[in-house]
Design an enzyme around this catalytic site. Sequence first.
Site, PDB file in Angstrom:
ATOM      1  N   ASP A  10       0.736  -1.268  -0.054  1.00 14.37           N
ATOM      2  CA  ASP A  10       0.020  -0.042  -0.055  1.00 14.37           C
ATOM      3  C   ASP A  10       0.841   1.254  -0.058  1.00 14.37           C
ATOM      4  OD1 ASP A  10      -2.456   1.756   0.523  1.00 14.37           O
ATOM      5  OD2 ASP A  10      -1.781   1.849   2.351  1.00 14.37           O
ATOM      6  N   LEU A  11       0.389   2.389  -0.327  1.00 11.96           N
ATOM      7  CA  LEU A  11       1.089   3.459  -0.067  1.00 11.96           C
ATOM      8  C   LEU A  11       1.078   4.416   1.014  1.00 11.96           C
ATOM      9  CD1 LEU A  11       3.161   5.630  -2.185  1.00 11.96           C
ATOM     10  CD2 LEU A  11       0.840   6.721  -2.909  1.00 11.96           C
ATOM     11  N   ASP A  12      -0.206   5.015   1.166  1.00 13.09           N
ATOM     12  CA  ASP A  12      -0.227   5.992   2.140  1.00 13.09           C
ATOM     13  C   ASP A  12      -0.203   5.334   3.568  1.00 13.09           C
ATOM     14  OD1 ASP A  12      -0.712   8.277   0.369  1.00 13.09           O
ATOM     15  OD2 ASP A  12      -2.739   7.349  -0.071  1.00 13.09           O
ATOM     16  N   THR A  18       1.762  10.149   4.216  1.00 17.25           N
ATOM     17  CA  THR A  18       0.730  10.846   3.909  1.00 17.25           C
ATOM     18  C   THR A  18      -0.705  10.577   4.487  1.00 17.25           C
ATOM     19  OG1 THR A  18       0.628   9.220   2.234  1.00 17.25           O
ATOM     20  CG2 THR A  18       1.704  11.320   1.573  1.00 17.25           C
ATOM     21  N   LYS A  46      -8.871   5.313   6.147  1.00 19.40           N
ATOM     22  CA  LYS A  46      -7.756   4.941   5.575  1.00 19.40           C
ATOM     23  C   LYS A  46      -7.988   3.817   4.491  1.00 19.40           C
ATOM     24  CE  LYS A  46      -4.832   5.903   9.433  1.00 19.40           C
ATOM     25  NZ  LYS A  46      -3.953   5.559  10.553  1.00 19.40           N
ATOM     26  N   SER A 115      -2.868   0.616  -4.270  1.00 25.79           N
ATOM     27  CA  SER A 115      -3.257   1.740  -3.625  1.00 25.79           C
ATOM     28  C   SER A 115      -4.469   2.343  -4.008  1.00 25.79           C
ATOM     29  CB  SER A 115      -2.146   2.891  -3.529  1.00 25.79           C
ATOM     30  OG  SER A 115      -2.751   4.250  -3.237  1.00 25.79           O
ATOM     31  N   ALA A 116      -5.254   2.816  -3.104  1.00 25.43           N
ATOM     32  CA  ALA A 116      -6.411   3.321  -3.536  1.00 25.43           C
ATOM     33  C   ALA A 116      -6.310   4.789  -4.076  1.00 25.43           C
ATOM     34  CB  ALA A 116      -7.535   3.478  -2.445  1.00 25.43           C
ATOM     35  N   LYS A 146     -11.317  -0.672  -1.509  1.00 23.78           N
ATOM     36  CA  LYS A 146     -10.899  -1.841  -0.210  1.00 23.78           C
ATOM     37  C   LYS A 146     -11.915  -1.738   0.711  1.00 23.78           C
ATOM     38  CE  LYS A 146      -5.810  -0.681  -1.122  1.00 23.78           C
ATOM     39  NZ  LYS A 146      -4.704  -0.175  -0.493  1.00 23.78           N
ATOM     40  N   GLU A 170       0.023  -3.295   4.615  1.00 21.01           N
ATOM     41  CA  GLU A 170      -0.887  -2.386   4.673  1.00 21.01           C
ATOM     42  C   GLU A 170      -1.152  -1.509   5.992  1.00 21.01           C
ATOM     43  OE1 GLU A 170      -3.812  -0.745   3.823  1.00 21.01           O
ATOM     44  OE2 GLU A 170      -3.950  -1.452   1.816  1.00 21.01           O
ATOM     45  N   ASP A 171      -1.562  -0.550   6.002  1.00 21.44           N
ATOM     46  CA  ASP A 171      -1.721   0.398   7.435  1.00 21.44           C
ATOM     47  C   ASP A 171      -3.110   0.425   7.745  1.00 21.44           C
ATOM     48  OD1 ASP A 171      -2.349   2.342   5.334  1.00 21.44           O
ATOM     49  OD2 ASP A 171      -1.971   3.839   6.903  1.00 21.44           O
TER      50      ASP A 171
HETATM   51  C1  BG6 Z   1      -5.809   5.870   0.192  1.00 22.36           C
HETATM   52  C2  BG6 Z   1      -5.757   6.478   1.553  1.00 22.36           C
HETATM   53  O1  BG6 Z   1      -4.617   5.064  -0.059  1.00 22.36           O
HETATM   54  O2  BG6 Z   1      -6.237   6.503  -0.872  1.00 22.36           O
HETATM   55  C3  BG6 Z   1      -6.992   7.222   1.745  1.00 22.36           C
HETATM   56  O3  BG6 Z   1      -5.436   5.795   2.589  1.00 22.36           O
HETATM   57  C4  BG6 Z   1      -7.428   8.162   0.507  1.00 22.36           C
HETATM   58  O4  BG6 Z   1      -7.152   8.062   2.673  1.00 22.36           O
HETATM   59  C5  BG6 Z   1      -7.193   7.204  -0.489  1.00 22.36           C
HETATM   60  O5  BG6 Z   1      -8.543   8.692   0.553  1.00 22.36           O
HETATM   61  C6  BG6 Z   1      -7.553   7.833  -2.012  1.00 22.36           C
HETATM   62  O6  BG6 Z   1      -6.481   9.047  -2.197  1.00 22.36           O
HETATM   63  P1  BG6 Z   1      -6.474  10.060  -3.101  1.00 22.36           P
HETATM   64  O7  BG6 Z   1      -5.063  10.339  -3.185  1.00 22.36           O
HETATM   65  O8  BG6 Z   1      -6.822   9.422  -4.445  1.00 22.36           O
HETATM   66  O9  BG6 Z   1      -7.519  11.142  -2.626  1.00 22.36           O
HETATM   67 MG    MG Z   2      -2.633   3.118   3.324  1.00 23.04          MG
END
Ligand code: BG6
Ligand code: MG
Length: 219
Positions: A10-12, A18, A46, A115-116, A146, A170-171
Amino acid sequence: MNKIKGVIFDLDGVIVDTAKFHFLAWKKLANDLGFDFTELQNEELKGVSRVRSLEKILEWGNTSLSKDEFAQKMAVKNDNYLSYLTNMNSADILPGVSKVINFLMEEKVPFALGSASKNARPILEKTDLINKFHAIVDGNDVSKAKPDPEVFIIAAEKIGVAQENCLVFEDSVAGVQAANIAGMISVGIGEKEVLHEADYVFSSFEEIEIDFLKKLVTT
Ligand code: BG6
Ligand code: MG
């Protein structure tokens, strides 16, 4: 346990810190609408897509918006979020992440991003990681958020590894659930109490011993 032949990050909140910027930007949006939400509620945001996050926040605030207002609020949130990333660079990669990436590269274990976020690619560019990943699957590539496992299933396909041979870092609760549904090994990065559904939980990548990974990729 199945041998690990591929890894999905996962990224964030996993590669970069972030998650706190998403929280600050959503909090400002809620406050501007005249309400607030807690850090505990934020755990539910998240891993969740931008659209679904705003829907949840509006439910918490008992507020509804027209379609246009909804789109406008999402844009404002994203601009505010992006303003935190202006000076991001490779020094912002969370401690211990590079150690794990280097190990995977040495062992020739392919790894993907799952990542989402629709901002994933620019973040990987800023942190100089974009060329290291064998595949990138982000919020632009999926239609189901997710805990639906779609993002991880596509990532596994792209690196050519069977789902049951993948490990996911994953967090988020939703992300751990998605990995579990996909039959992957889930490794939570964060608090044990929050991520109790994960197969393993570490408070950060610094806590992960290379020996732990070595066992998973060789047994
Ligand atoms: C996820 C984050 O990685 O991405 C969420 O955990 C975030 O908090 C989602 O809403 C969507 O991200 P973005 O950058 O497309 O708004
Ligand atoms: Mg995350």
